[in-house]
Structure formats: C-alpha cells, structure tokens
Design an enzyme around this catalytic site. Structure first.
Site, PDB file in Angstrom:
ATOM      1  CG  ASP A   4      -1.932   1.038   1.290  1.00 38.08           C
ATOM      2  OD1 ASP A   4      -1.795   2.028   0.551  1.00 38.08           O
ATOM      3  OD2 ASP A   4      -2.876   0.904   2.074  1.00 38.08           O
ATOM      4  CG  ASP A  39      -9.324   3.119   1.048  1.00 37.20           C
ATOM      5  OD1 ASP A  39      -8.529   2.993   0.103  1.00 37.20           O
ATOM      6  OD2 ASP A  39      -8.977   3.105   2.242  1.00 37.20           O
TER       7      ASP A  39
HETATM    8  C1  GLA Z   1      -5.490   2.177   2.570  1.00 35.05           C
HETATM    9  C2  GLA Z   1      -5.988   1.059   1.668  1.00 35.05           C
HETATM   10  C3  GLA Z   1      -7.046   0.270   2.396  1.00 35.05           C
HETATM   11  C4  GLA Z   1      -6.469  -0.280   3.683  1.00 35.05           C
HETATM   12  C5  GLA Z   1      -5.913   0.839   4.530  1.00 35.05           C
HETATM   13  C6  GLA Z   1      -5.145   0.320   5.721  1.00 35.05           C
HETATM   14  O1  GLA Z   1      -6.485   3.120   2.828  1.00 35.05           O
HETATM   15  O2  GLA Z   1      -6.488   1.572   0.468  1.00 35.05           O
HETATM   16  O3  GLA Z   1      -7.540  -0.771   1.586  1.00 35.05           O
HETATM   17  O4  GLA Z   1      -5.462  -1.222   3.364  1.00 35.05           O
HETATM   18  O5  GLA Z   1      -5.014   1.645   3.787  1.00 35.05           O
HETATM   19  O6  GLA Z   1      -4.624   1.339   6.498  1.00 35.05           O
END
Ligand code: GLA
Length: 506
Positions: free
Chosen positions: A273, A333
């Site tokens: 990520d 997200d």
């Molecule tokens: C980001 C990702 C999410 C999740 C969070 C965890 O926002 O896009 O899918 O993994 O981090 O902190």
C-alpha cells in the site's frame, strides 16, 4: 480545507490582544510525541517544532506522512495555530492544529470537523530529537524491467480481508476464527481461499532489522500453519514507505528482508500500500518502487500473490503486470454505502482491456454483509464485481453473517462468471435512463449479461438483440432466480431499484 485556512488567516489579523498572548506563550521548540491510544504496535505521532520569536517551523508526522509547517500564528487562549502541508501526487495537502505549551507537555487541539463538533485535544510528550525524523530518501531501481509472472491468479483471487470490518483492530484469534468459518461455511468450497491480514499487525524491527509483529500476533508462522491446515492461504500487508496508512511499520529500506520474512512465515499474498511512500517518492517513481518489491517477492521462491494498492494512480493498469502485480487497485477506498460502491463500479468501464489471467483490475474489497447497504444492493455489488472479473475479497465478520449474506457471497453461478477462465472483463453496452446493460464474454462463446437499475424506482429494459448487435441467445439462465430462460427478439427485463438481473446465455 481552504475554508479552515481562511479562518486561520482571519484570526491572524485579530490585533494586539492575540499578539500579546503569543509573546507570553511558552517556547514550542522540541520534539513532541503522541502515543496513539488502543493501537498496539502503531507508531507515535510527532510534532518536531522550532520556535524563533513568534515564528514556528518544523515537521508533523501523522499516521503515515510528514507535513512541513508553513504558517504559524497566534490562536485563542495562548495557543498557536499551525498550518502544515505536504505534496501528494502533485497536489498540496494541508493540516491544521492549535498547539499550546503546558508545563513540559505540548497540548494539541484538532480542528473541528463540523462547526459545532466537540473540541478534540490530546497531550504530546517530549521525546528525544532523534525520534520521528523525516527519513532520508533511499535509492530506487534505476532501470525498469519486466518482473517475470509468478504464475498465480489465473482467475481473480478470492478470499477475505480484515480491513473493511475490523480496521487496524485485528488479531490472531479473529484471523483464526475467519479461517475456521471460511473452511466450514461453504465459502471455501465456493472458491474462497485467501485470509488476508490488512494493516495493523506490525510493530518495530529487531536488532537485525527484521520486522516483528505486534502483541496481537504472537506467532505469525504458527498462524500461517493454522490457516494452511484449513486448506486456506494467508495474506499480509505492508507499504513501500516507512509507515503504513494506519501508522505501522512499513517496508521502506527493508524490502528484500521483509519479503524473505513473509516467505519464512509461510505468507501467500502481500498487499503493498502506497500510503507511507506518498511524500517520499513521486508518482513517477511508483513503478520502480513496486518493481523492487515484485523482484523481492520472486526472489523468495515462494509463490506470493502480489496486490498493488496505490488507488489507481499513474495508470497502474498499464504497468501492473510489469512489476509482477497480480492485481492493482483502480480507485480510492470503498466504504459500505451504495454511493461509494456505485461510484467505484462506474469507474471500471474503461479498464476492461487491461484485465487478463494473472493480472486483474481491483475495484476494492467487498462490503457485502457489513450492514450499510440492502441485500438487493449487495447482490448488485456481487454481480458487478463478477462482471468486472474483480478479486472477490469478502470484508465482513464471517461469525455474524445472515443466511442472505452467505447466499450472496456463495452464489456459485455468479462466482462462475467472476472466475471464468477466459479472464475477459465485462463492460457496459447500453445505458437507458437509470438502467445499464453490461456484457461479459465468457469462455466457449457464452456470455454473461447484467442489467443494473441504478435508479430510485423499479425500471425495465426492452431492446432488440439486433440493436445491441448480439445474436438472440438460444438459451440462458437467471443466476439470482436460478431458473432457465427463453428469449424473444428483444432483451427485456424488469429490475427493482438498485437491483440487478444477471443471466448467463448461450
Ligand atoms: C489504505 C488502503 C485500504 C487499507 C488501509 C489500511 O487506505 O487503500 O484498503 O489497506 O489503507 O490502512
């Protein structure tokens, strides 16, 4: 944000009283840290400040990024307003706090989210200057190369991920419980395989630099063994930056070492990520950064599914396979609302050409069963993701599932569309009012057709097959009603509001 900055500017022009307050305020110089409450293993947040006269400079490290103080001005009641910013993907992003020295502590007051929201404040403690420094930039691979395909994900990965339901509050016992359930409730038989630990598992590194899980994960190898004993696979999460999104240790400068550690534990998938790398590398450097971990994973010789999570930046679908990625997020997200799910689905239509066996567009994990949508809407979520050849990663608490949720997640006919081995992503072929018809070409010349109703009322479609440039199907099946269909000269369907009719036709 602009509004809050304007407010701060106004405050700054309030005359003498505030000036007098500022002069009497105690010196803010120091390195001040907040320990996040109830977040085992999470890093501290740092306010590293230097005051000269009334001017304050320095860095503020939030969960995953460093902001640089740009403006300071006297605030109410002996406080100082700080405005700090950072550059993310070419855009300047701001944060704002009021701070105040109280004895040997720094009191931090957060900006109100809404005008009448209660004031949120916390106390930062003085820590040594050496802590929480903006990290030195490390070199990235100078050459872009094709990372060889790891042979995984011939069809879109299926499994479960902890983030949507549990956030960083995830632990060993919950992961084991999810594995137990998946292995026994019909999900495994339906194709679900991965149990993925998202953010929140890490703590610090040991003397050799090896990453150590936090107390919630006492023995990662034993956990992997347990998940494997259920015939399932274990996934884990990290970041190319020093910190993860939720403020845990990332793989920055330890890429090969972490890949080797994950392999040693028996990990089968990595979600990587971007968050913590946001203002360390630029978006142009993303491909090289992801390549580095792609090569590191391959070097372990363990098959590890590689999931890129950088929110669809830098047209990742064009280079995801090159860095060894098996899937790549295409958007920000998802949240458990109709608007979020719909907004993400809408943005997938132009990406169909980039999906292929081994390499998938990832419109993010499922929210089915988390309670923010109706079962009709969740059926649309499942149908749409199947039409998109999307990874199917359940995101709910499998211990508390209604029969309807389980039925949606394990509808074999819908899953068969998602998992079709030709690996061709579907796309929209017709939009009529609030209704849309999507088509997905399947292996052996069959087709999946989904008719979505995005509107607030029941609606119908009635279009000649010829007008859709589709030969009239000989036979077909309704995949939610589980009944066979016959067809006339037109595609006709009536669909409830926010619902989906989905067919497989020959
Ligand atoms: C980001 C990702 C999410 C999740 C969070 C965890 O926002 O896009 O899918 O993994 O981090 O902190």
């Amino acid at each position: 944000m602009i509004a809050t900055i304007m407010n701060t500017r106004l405050v700054r022009f309030f005359p003498l009283l505030l000036l007098a307050v500022a002069c009497s305020a105690a010196d803010l110089t120091g390195n001040w840290a907040i320990t996040p409450p109830n977040a085992e293993g999470a890093k501290k947040l740092y306010f590293k400040l230097k005051q000269e006269g009334s001017n304050v400079t320095g860095t503020i490290r939030t969960e995953h990024v460093y902001y640089f103080v740009k403006e300071s001005s006297p605030g109410p009641e002996d406080t100082t307003n700080l405005i700090a910013s950072m550059i993310d993907n070419g855009n300047e992003r701001f944060i704002q706090y009021q701070v105040k020295r109280v004895g040997d502590d720094l009191h931090i007051i957060y900006p109100r989210r809404r005008p009448n929201a209660p004031v949120r404040a916390t106390v930062a403690k003085r820590v040594p200057d050496s802590e929480g420094a903006y990290p030195a930039r490390l070199p990235i691979p100078a050459k872009l190369r094709q990372v060889p395909y790891n042979g995984l994900a011939k069809t879109p990965p299926m499994g479960w991920n902890s983030w949507n339901k549990f956030g960083a509050a995830i632990d060993d016992a919950t992961i084991r419980a999810m594995a137990d359930l998946m292995a026994s409730n019909g999900m495994k038989e339906a194709g679900y395989q991965y149990i993925n630990i998202d953010d929140g598992w890490a703590s610090v590194r040991d003397a050799k630099g090896e990453i150590v899980p936090n107390k919630k994960f006492p023995d990662m190898k034993a956990l992997a063994d347990y998940v494997h004993s259920k015939g399932l696979k274990l996934g884990i999460y990290s970041s190319p930056g020093p910190d993860t999104c939720a403020g845990y240790e990332g793989s920055y400068g330890h890429e090969e070492q972490d890949a080797a550690t994950f392999a040693k534990w028996g990990v089968d998938a990595l979600k990587y990520d971007w968050c913590g790398a946001i203002n360390i590398y630029t978006s142009d450097e993303m491909q090289a950064v992801y390549q580095k971990m792609g090569e590191a994973l391959l070097a372990t010789k363990r098959p590890i599914l590689y999931s890129l999570c950088q929110y669809g930046r830098a047209e990742v679908w064009k280079w995801g396979p090159e860095v060894g990625g098996n899937l790549w997020r295409t958007t920000g997200d998802i949240t458990d609302t109709w608007e979020s799910m719909k907004g993400i689905g809408d943005r997938q239509n132009s990406l169909a050409q980039f999906a292929a066996p081994g390499h998938w567009n990832d419109p993010d994990m499922l929210e089915i069963g988390n309670g923010g949508m109706t079962d009709t809407e969740y059926r649309t979520h499942m149908s749409w993701w199947a039409m998109l050849a999307a990874p199917l990663l359940a995101g709910n608490d499998l211990r508390k599932m209604t029969p309807e949720t389980l039925a949606i997640l394990t509808n074999r006919d819908i899953i068969a569309i998602d998992q079709d081995k030709a690996g061709k992503q579907g796309a929209r072929i017709l939009r009529t009012g609030n209704l849309e018809v999507w088509l997905r070409e399947l292996d052996g010349g069959e087709r999946a057709i989904a008719i979505f109703n995005f509107g607030p009322e029941q609606g119908s479609v009635n279009v000649k097959w010829a007008d859709l440039r589709i030969a009239k199907p000989v036979k077909g099946r309704d995949l939610w009603l589980q009944k066979d269909l016959t067809f006339g000269d037109a595609l006709t369907a009536t669909v409830p509001s926010h619902g989906t009719v989905m067919w497989r036709v020959k």
